[in-house]
Each structure stands twice: as structure tokens, then as C-alpha cells.
Design an enzyme around this catalytic site. Structure first.
Site, PDB file in Angstrom:
ATOM      1  N   SER A  12       0.825  -1.209   0.000  1.00  0.00           N
ATOM      2  CA  SER A  12       0.000   0.000   0.000  1.00  0.00           C
ATOM      3  C   SER A  12       0.865   1.266   0.000  1.00  0.00           C
ATOM      4  O   SER A  12       0.376   2.348  -0.312  1.00  0.00           O
ATOM      5  CB  SER A  12      -0.893   0.003   1.241  1.00  0.00           C
ATOM      6  OG  SER A  12      -0.084  -0.137   2.396  1.00  0.00           O
ATOM      7  N   CYS A  75       2.960  -7.101   1.823  1.00  0.00           N
ATOM      8  CA  CYS A  75       2.038  -6.423   2.735  1.00  0.00           C
ATOM      9  C   CYS A  75       1.265  -7.499   3.493  1.00  0.00           C
ATOM     10  O   CYS A  75       0.617  -8.349   2.865  1.00  0.00           O
ATOM     11  CB  CYS A  75       1.088  -5.557   1.920  1.00  0.00           C
ATOM     12  SG  CYS A  75      -0.271  -4.836   2.871  1.00  0.00           S
ATOM     13  N   THR A  77      -1.343  -7.095   5.490  1.00  0.00           N
ATOM     14  CA  THR A  77      -2.787  -6.868   5.443  1.00  0.00           C
ATOM     15  C   THR A  77      -3.361  -7.461   4.155  1.00  0.00           C
ATOM     16  O   THR A  77      -4.324  -8.234   4.184  1.00  0.00           O
ATOM     17  CB  THR A  77      -3.090  -5.358   5.506  1.00  0.00           C
ATOM     18  OG1 THR A  77      -2.308  -4.770   6.549  1.00  0.00           O
ATOM     19  CG2 THR A  77      -4.555  -5.099   5.765  1.00  0.00           C
ATOM     20  N   CYS A 189       3.592  -6.108   9.930  1.00  0.00           N
ATOM     21  CA  CYS A 189       3.264  -5.111   8.914  1.00  0.00           C
ATOM     22  C   CYS A 189       4.604  -4.737   8.298  1.00  0.00           C
ATOM     23  O   CYS A 189       5.567  -4.464   9.040  1.00  0.00           O
ATOM     24  CB  CYS A 189       2.615  -3.879   9.549  1.00  0.00           C
ATOM     25  SG  CYS A 189       2.442  -2.489   8.409  1.00  0.00           S
ATOM     26  N   HIS A 191       5.659  -2.207   6.977  1.00  0.00           N
ATOM     27  CA  HIS A 191       6.144  -0.857   7.294  1.00  0.00           C
ATOM     28  C   HIS A 191       6.999  -0.832   8.574  1.00  0.00           C
ATOM     29  O   HIS A 191       7.844   0.052   8.744  1.00  0.00           O
ATOM     30  CB  HIS A 191       4.966   0.099   7.521  1.00  0.00           C
ATOM     31  CG  HIS A 191       4.368   0.645   6.265  1.00  0.00           C
ATOM     32  ND1 HIS A 191       3.566  -0.085   5.434  1.00  0.00           N
ATOM     33  CD2 HIS A 191       4.452   1.886   5.708  1.00  0.00           C
ATOM     34  CE1 HIS A 191       3.170   0.674   4.414  1.00  0.00           C
ATOM     35  NE2 HIS A 191       3.698   1.868   4.556  1.00  0.00           N
TER      36      HIS A 191
HETATM   37  N1  DGL Z   1       2.380  -2.497   4.801  1.00  0.00           N
HETATM   38  C1  DGL Z   1       1.081  -3.011   5.111  1.00  0.00           C
HETATM   39  C2  DGL Z   1       1.163  -4.320   5.890  1.00  0.00           C
HETATM   40  O1  DGL Z   1       2.157  -5.006   5.826  1.00  0.00           O
HETATM   41  C3  DGL Z   1       0.006  -2.162   5.699  1.00  0.00           C
HETATM   42  C4  DGL Z   1      -0.030  -0.710   5.763  1.00  0.00           C
HETATM   43  C5  DGL Z   1      -1.432  -0.146   5.587  1.00  0.00           C
HETATM   44  O2  DGL Z   1      -2.219  -0.061   6.556  1.00  0.00           O
HETATM   45  O3  DGL Z   1      -1.727   0.189   4.444  1.00  0.00           O
HETATM   46  O4  DGL Z   1       0.237  -4.701   6.559  1.00  0.00           O
END
Ligand code: DGL
Length: 264
Positions: A12, A75, A77, A189, A191
Site C-alpha cells: 500500500s 504487505c 494486510t 506489517c 512498514h
Molecule cells: N504495509 C502493510 C502491511 O504489511 C500495511 C499498511 C497499511 O495499513 O496500508 O500490513
């Protein structure tokens, strides 16, 4: 196999760069397209239906346009919600990102594991199943920390990290029953490894952080073993959102070997 067929990394936002960093170590010659659905960021506050529709739709468009040899959903999510669906519609190898509960369960000494993810990730049955399979004899304390996504995005734009978001995440773990005994934290996540230093400073030096980036890079390398790689053009980063906003990340992408930025 066309040697210039790229590996497509999808997230994302900038989270997938934690996977790209590991991929560069094992496959430096692999052409890469990094796609960020910044128009849909953050995924964590969206419904399952919204996330599944976005991810499947975008990966379909991106695959038609760029003909990748393999797609990595970098990602948690998107993977925990849409991996099965994407595998059903795209006929190329799809590598997903799974919360690293299994390695964390093997590492913890106290038996108490923290898990930081997005709101959408921590409620997934996928996570329940990983917990039941690999950590049924441990305590897994989950906490949704959406503020950390924004903090990581800001850091990579060269802006200061919001200490309030870091403190809230740490408190969200530590204040749960047995939270004081957490010795291992799953960064569920992509990030979050980008702000691991800040999290470590707040949680304590002795904490072990676990995430999947290295394992994903190994998996990509395994799935592409023996296939030729040769760049015919420089690697590319694509956004679904505002190009001018995305261009503020140009120095970061450059540090990851990506000099071209475009809008989908
Ligand atoms: N980088 C994403 C993950 O690994 C999520 C970030 C978002 O909430 O868009 O879950």
C-alpha cells in the site's frame, strides 16, 4: 523466460521496501517493479471486501501491463486477506507475507510474544490459525498500531517520526496482562521494520524483533532459481496516487536502486 521479465513487489506504500532490501541481497540482478497503492493507503482501516477488491484488481492490471514473472504481495494486510483470491486469478507464482509467528514462537524465552500489525491484520482468521498451529503453548498479545504506518511513511519522506505513535504502540503491548514479560515482537506489517530502531529504543534493547522480509526474499530466490535475469531498463516505482507526493520519496527509492517513478 524473458530475462528482463521483472519481479513485481506490491504494497500500500513504502512497507514493501523492507522486502526489496532483502531481495537486493539475494538477487541483485533481478529487474524490479515496485508498486505502491498509495491511493488506497492505509489498508489497515479498510474492510476485507475493499482490500480484496483493490488488491486483486490492481494486481490484475499491473500484471497485464508489466508481465512480471512473479508477484510478491509485500504487505501483511493484503496477504492475509487476498492471497488466495490473487492466486486464483493470476497464473504466475505469487509470494505472500505472513506474520512471523512461527519463528517468534521458536525464539521467545519468556513465552510471551507481542504482535504489532494493522487493525485489519490482527483480526484475521489467518493469524488465529498461525497462533493455533505454532504458538498454542505461548501467549500472543496482539495490538493494532495504525499510527506506525504513518510514522514509517513520514520517516522515509525525511520527516520526523511521531514519538506519540511509538509510545502508544509500546503501551498497547505492555499494558496487556503479561505484557511486561514480552521478549519477542512480531512486526506483522511490512512498514514496521522501517522504524525498528525507534521501537527498540522504546521497548528495550533486550527485545527480539521478528519479521518476514528475509524469508520472503529467500522464497523468491528459490522460485526463480535457474532462471536468467537481465535488466533491459532501469527499475521502476509506480504509484496509484498523486505523483508529486510520491516523488518526495525519490531519494528513498534511489537508495533502493530505483531511479524511475511513474503513476499507474
Ligand atoms: N504495509 C502493510 C502491511 O504489511 C500495511 C499498511 C497499511 O495499513 O496500508 O500490513
Amino acid at each position: 523466460m524473458d530475462p528482463s521479465a521483472p519481479i513485481l513487489l506490491f504494497d500500500s506504500g513504502v512497507g514493501g521496501l523492507t522486502v526489496l532490501a532483502e531481495l537486493r541481497k539475494v538477487l541483485p540482478e533481478a529487474p524490479v517493479i515496485y508498486a505502491a497503492d498509495t491511493a488506497g493507503l492505509p489498508y489497515g482501516s479498510k474492510t476485507e471486501a475493499e482490500i480484496a477488491a483493490r488488491v486483486a484488481g490492481l494486481l490484475g492490471r499491473l500484471s497485464e501491463r508489466y508481465r512480471p514473472r512473479l508477484v510478491t504481495i509485500a504487505c501483511n494486510t493484503a496477504s492475509t486477506i487476498a492471497l488466495g483470491m490473487v492466486r486464483d486469478v493470476l497464473h504466475i507464482p505469487i509470494v505472500g507475507t505472513v506474520p512471523a509467528i512461527k519463528p517468534a514462537a521458536a525464539m521467545t524465552k519468556t513465552g510471551v510474544i507481542g504482535l504489532l500489525g494493522t487493525e485489519a491484520t490482527i483480526r484475521q482468521g489467518y493469524v488465529d490459525r498461525l497462533e493455533a498451529e505454532f504458538a498454542s503453548d505461548k501467549r500472543l498479545l496482539r495490538y493494532a498500531a495504525p499510527g506506525l504506518v504513518a510514522a514509517a511513511e513520514a520517516k522515509l519522506r525525511g520527516e520526523p517520526v511521531d514519538n506519540g505513535a511509538i509510545a502508544a504502540a509500546v503501551d498497547g503491548l505492555r499494558s496487556q496482562p503479561d505484557g511486561a514479560s514480552i521478549d519477542t515482537v512480531v512486526l506483522a506489517c511490512t512498514h514496521f521494520p522501517l522504524i525498528e530502531d525507534e521501537l527498540r529504543a522504546a521497548l528495550g534493547r533486550e527485545i527480539t524483533f521478528v519479521h518476514g522480509a528475509e524469508g520472503i526474499a529467500r522464497r523468491i530466490s528459490h522460485l526463480t532459481q535457474g532462471l536468467p535475469f537481465a535488466r533491459s531498463e532501469p527499475d521502476l516505482a509506480i504509484t496509484t496516487g498523486e505523483l508529486t507526493e510520491f516523488e518526495r520519496l525519490a531519494p528513498t527509492f534511489s537508495a533502493f536502486g530505483i531511479e524511475r517513478i511513474e503513476r499507474l
